[in-house]
Design an enzyme around this catalytic site. Structure first.
Site, short mmCIF file in Angstrom:
data_model
loop_
_atom_site.label_atom_id
_atom_site.label_comp_id
_atom_site.label_asym_id
_atom_site.label_seq_id
_atom_site.Cartn_x
_atom_site.Cartn_y
_atom_site.Cartn_z
N GLY A 14 32.68 -3.47 0.04
CA GLY A 14 31.56 -4.02 -0.72
C GLY A 14 31.44 -3.29 -2.05
N ASP B 288 25.68 -4.61 -5.26
CA ASP B 288 24.57 -3.91 -5.88
C ASP B 288 24.40 -2.46 -5.45
OD1 ASP B 288 23.22 -5.55 -7.62
OD2 ASP B 288 21.31 -5.14 -6.58
N ASP C 283 19.17 6.33 6.24
CA ASP C 283 17.80 5.92 5.92
C ASP C 283 17.49 6.67 4.64
OD1 ASP C 283 14.95 5.98 5.64
OD2 ASP C 283 14.82 5.20 7.66
N HIS C 284 17.48 5.98 3.52
CA HIS C 284 17.44 6.73 2.25
C HIS C 284 16.13 7.51 2.07
CE1 HIS C 284 15.21 3.29 0.66
NE2 HIS C 284 14.93 4.00 -0.42
N HIS D 89 11.99 3.45 7.66
CA HIS D 89 11.49 4.55 6.81
C HIS D 89 10.18 5.17 7.34
CE1 HIS D 89 14.47 2.89 4.26
NE2 HIS D 89 13.74 1.95 3.70
C1 BG6 Z 1 14.20 -0.63 1.15
C2 BG6 Z 1 13.50 -1.92 1.41
O1 BG6 Z 1 14.74 -0.12 2.33
O2 BG6 Z 1 13.30 0.30 0.60
C3 BG6 Z 1 12.85 -2.45 0.15
O3 BG6 Z 1 14.40 -2.88 1.92
C4 BG6 Z 1 11.96 -1.39 -0.47
O4 BG6 Z 1 12.11 -3.63 0.41
C5 BG6 Z 1 12.73 -0.08 -0.63
O5 BG6 Z 1 11.54 -1.86 -1.74
C6 BG6 Z 1 11.81 1.01 -1.11
O6 BG6 Z 1 12.58 2.13 -1.44
P1 BG6 Z 1 12.08 3.15 -2.55
O7 BG6 Z 1 13.09 4.25 -2.52
O8 BG6 Z 1 12.03 2.41 -3.83
O9 BG6 Z 1 10.71 3.58 -2.12
#
Ligand code: BG6
Length: 467
Positions: A12, A16, A171-172, A234
Site C-alpha cells: 500500500g 494516504d 494504535d497510534h 484509542h
Molecule cells: C483515527 C480515526 O483512528 O483517529 C479518525 O479513524 C480520527 O476518525 C483519528 O479522526 C484521530 O486521530 P488524531 O491523532 O488526529 O487524534
C-alpha cells in the site's frame, strides 16, 4: 540493535497512510539518526521509476515532516528507498519478491500492511513464499475487524501464518507523548498515586473532541461510527492505562496484563441501564456527506458512562465522549476528586493530550484578604509550549515504527485487548439497536448533543471545560 539492517516493506505504498504518516516518520527517524542501516521497499501496482517515486515522496515529506527538511538528507534518504511494482493479490508474484530481497541482501523484515484488512490474509499467505518472513514482523492498522466476529476471523487468518508475537497492532494513540506520560504522572507523584481510587476520585472523563467531519472517509466511517472508530480502540486503550493496577515490573507482558485486567472488569453491558449509559448522536448535515447513506443511523458522537467493578474503582464513573464536527479539537483526561466539603470545589487534574500537551491542576485556597471564603486556584503546565519540547517530541508513528524495529511490543494493542473491547462495544451496540436508542442530532461547531450534558447532570456531574 540499532545497526541491524532492517527492511521495511510497505504494502500500500502509494496510499494516504504511507504518504502522510509512514514516510515522514521514517524520514524523521533517518534524519535523527535513529535508523541507520535500513531499506524501505515500497510496494505498489503502478509503474513508477525510482526517481519518479522519490519525487512524489519528496512532496509529501516536505509537507508532513516534523524535523527541518533539507535536500541533501532527502537525497540520502532516497537511496534507501526501493519502489517495487507488484500486484500483491497474486500469490505467484511473491516468489519474485523473494528473489528481489535475496538479490539485495534483505533478510530482516518488517512488513507494514497499509492496505484494507480484506487483503491481510492474501498478503500473509503470499509471504509464505518469502522464507525470511518467518522471523519477520508484521504491522497492521485499524480497523481491525468491524465487530467481534470479523476481528476473530481476521486474527485467525493472520495467526495461521504468523505467531502472535510477530504481529504488531498499531494504535497510534499509544504513540502520543502525553499518553506515554499517564503512568509517570499517576505513579511518580504521591499526591496522585496514593489517592487514585474510588475513595478520592469522584469521576474520570476521557474526552476526545474533533473539529473535522468525516471529510473523504464517508464510505468507511458510515459503516463504523464513533463507537467503533474511536472508543473500541484509542479510548479503551487510554481507559485501561488510567484505570489499571500498578505494574509489578516494566515488562510488556505486565503492561498488557494490567491493561487487560482493567478492561475485563468493566461492568457488563447487560448489567447497565442503557439510557444512563450511552448517548449517540449525529451532526446536522452528516446525511449529506459524500458516501454516506441518506438514511444513515451511524453516530458521529458518542458519550458513555461506564464502571470498573474492582476494589479500586467501585462506584467511580468513567465518562467517555468523542465526536466529530465539534467546537474544538481537544483530547484530555480529566480526573475530578471528591470535595473536601460540600461547599468547596473539587480538586481537578487534567492530562492534556492534544493539541496542547500538558498538565493542569486545580486546588483550593482561601480567598485573599479578610474573607474566609474558599476559592479555586490553578496551575497550568504546558509542555508543548516550549519549542525545545516540540522539537524533541517524536510523532506517534516515529515512536511506534522504531519500537517495531527494536522488537518492543509494549505499546501496541494485544489481540486479547482488541477482542475484549470488541466484545464490549458489540454488546453496547446491540443493546442500542434492540432497545431503539435514539440517535440525537447536534449542531456542527457545538459541544455535542444536550443529552450528553444531561447524562452527567443526572448524576450531579458535568463535562469539565477549562475556562
Ligand atoms: C483515527 C480515526 O483512528 O483517529 C479518525 O479513524 C480520527 O476518525 C483519528 O479522526 C484521530 O486521530 P488524531 O491523532 O488526529 O487524534
Amino acid at each position: 540493535t540499532k545497526n541491524h539492517s532492517y527492511t521495511f516493506t510497505i504494502f500500500g505504498g502509494t496510499g494516504d497512510l504511507t504518504y502522510r504518516k509512514l514516510l515522514p516518520a521514517l524520514y524523521n527517524l533517518f534524519v535523527s539518526k535513529q535508523l541507520i542501516a535500513f531499506q524501505i521497499v515500497i510496494i505498489g501496482r503502478r509503474n513508477y521509476q525510482h526517481d519518479e517515486y522519490c519525487e512524489i515522496a519528496n512532496g509529501w515529506i516536505r509537507q508532513f515532516v516534523r524535523l527541518p527538511y533539507n535536500d541533501d538528507s532527502f537525497r540520502e534518504f532516497c537511496e534507501h528507498l526501493y519502489y517495487y511494482q507488484m500486484d500483491f493479490t497474486q500469490e505467484a508474484a511473491y516468489a519474485d519478491l523473494h528473489a528481489f530481497y535475496s538479490a539485495h541482501n534483505m533478510h530482516e523484515h518488517i512488513f507494514y500492511f497499509a492496505v484494507a484488512p480484506r487483503f491481510f490474509e492474501l498478503i500473509a499467505k503470499g509471504l509464505t513464499h518469502v522464507p525470511d518472513a518467518r522471523q519477520g514482523r508484521v504491522v497492521i492498522e485499524k480497523p481491525f475487524g468491524k465487530d467481534l466476529a470479523s476481528a476473530r476471523e481476521l486474527n485467525a487468518q493472520l495467526e495461521a501464518f504468523f505467531a502472535p508475537d510477530q504481529i504488531y497492532h498499531i494504535d497510534h494513540y499509544l504513540g502520543k507523548e502525553m499518553v506515554r506520560n499517564i503512568q509517570t504522572i499517576r505513579f511518580m507523584n504521591p499526591i496522585f498515586a496514593n489517592i487514585w481510587n474510588h475513595d478520592y476520585i469522584e469521576n474520570i472523563q476521557i474526552s476526545a473532541m474533533e473539529e473535522v467531519g468525516v471529510e473523504t472517509r464517508g464510505s468507511y466511517y458510515d459503516q463504523s461510527g464513533a463507537l467503533k472508530d474511536m472508543v473500541q480502540n484509542h479510548l479503551f486503550q487510554i481507559l485501561s492505562i488510567v484505570a489499571m493496577e500498578p505494574m509489578r515490573d516494566n515488562s510488556r507482558e505486565e503492561m498488557h496484563r494490567c491493561q487487560l485486567d482493567a478492561l475485563k472488569h468493566l461492568r457488563k453491558a447487560s448489567a447497565l441501564k442503557l439510557e444512563d449509559t450511552l448517548i449517540l448522536a449525529q451532526y446536522d448535515g452528516y446525511l449529506k456527506e459524500k458516501d454516506v447513506a441518506a438514511d444513515s443511523k451511524t453516530e458521529t458522537y458518542a458519550a458513555l458512562r461506564l464502571f470498573i467493578d474492582n476494589e479500586r474503582w467501585q462506584g467511580t464513573p468513567f465518562y467517555i465522549r468523542t465526536g466529530k464536527k465539534l467546537d474544538r479539537r481537544e483530547m484530555e483526561i480529566i480526573i475530578t476528586f471528591k470535595r473536601p466539603l460540600p461547599t468547596a470545589d473539587p480538586n481537578i487534574l487534567i492530562i492534556k493530550i492534544q493539541p496542547t500537551e500538558g498538565v493542569y491542576v486545580r486546588f483550593n485556597i482561601k480567598k485573599p484578604g479578610n474573607s474566609e471564603e474558599i476559592v479555586p486556584a490553578s496551575m497550568d503546565f504546558c509542555q508543548s509550549c516550549q519549542e525545545i519540547n516540540r522539537i524533541n517530541t517524536p510523532e506517534a508513528y516515529e515512536r511506534l515504527l522504531m519500537a517495531v524495529a527494536l522488537g518492543d511490543a509494549s505499546w501496541f494493542s494485544q489481540w486479547d485487548q482488541i477482542e475484549t473491547s470488541w466484545e464490549y462495544v458489540d454488546q453496547l451496540k446491540q443493546r442500542a439497536i434492540n432497545e431503539f436508542l435514539p440517535i440525537h442530532v447536534y449542531q456542527p461547531g457545538s459541544e455535542g448533543p444536550n443529552e450528553a450534558a444531561a447524562l452527567l447532570a443526572k448524576q450531579g456531574h458535568e463535562w469539565f471545560n477549562q475556562e
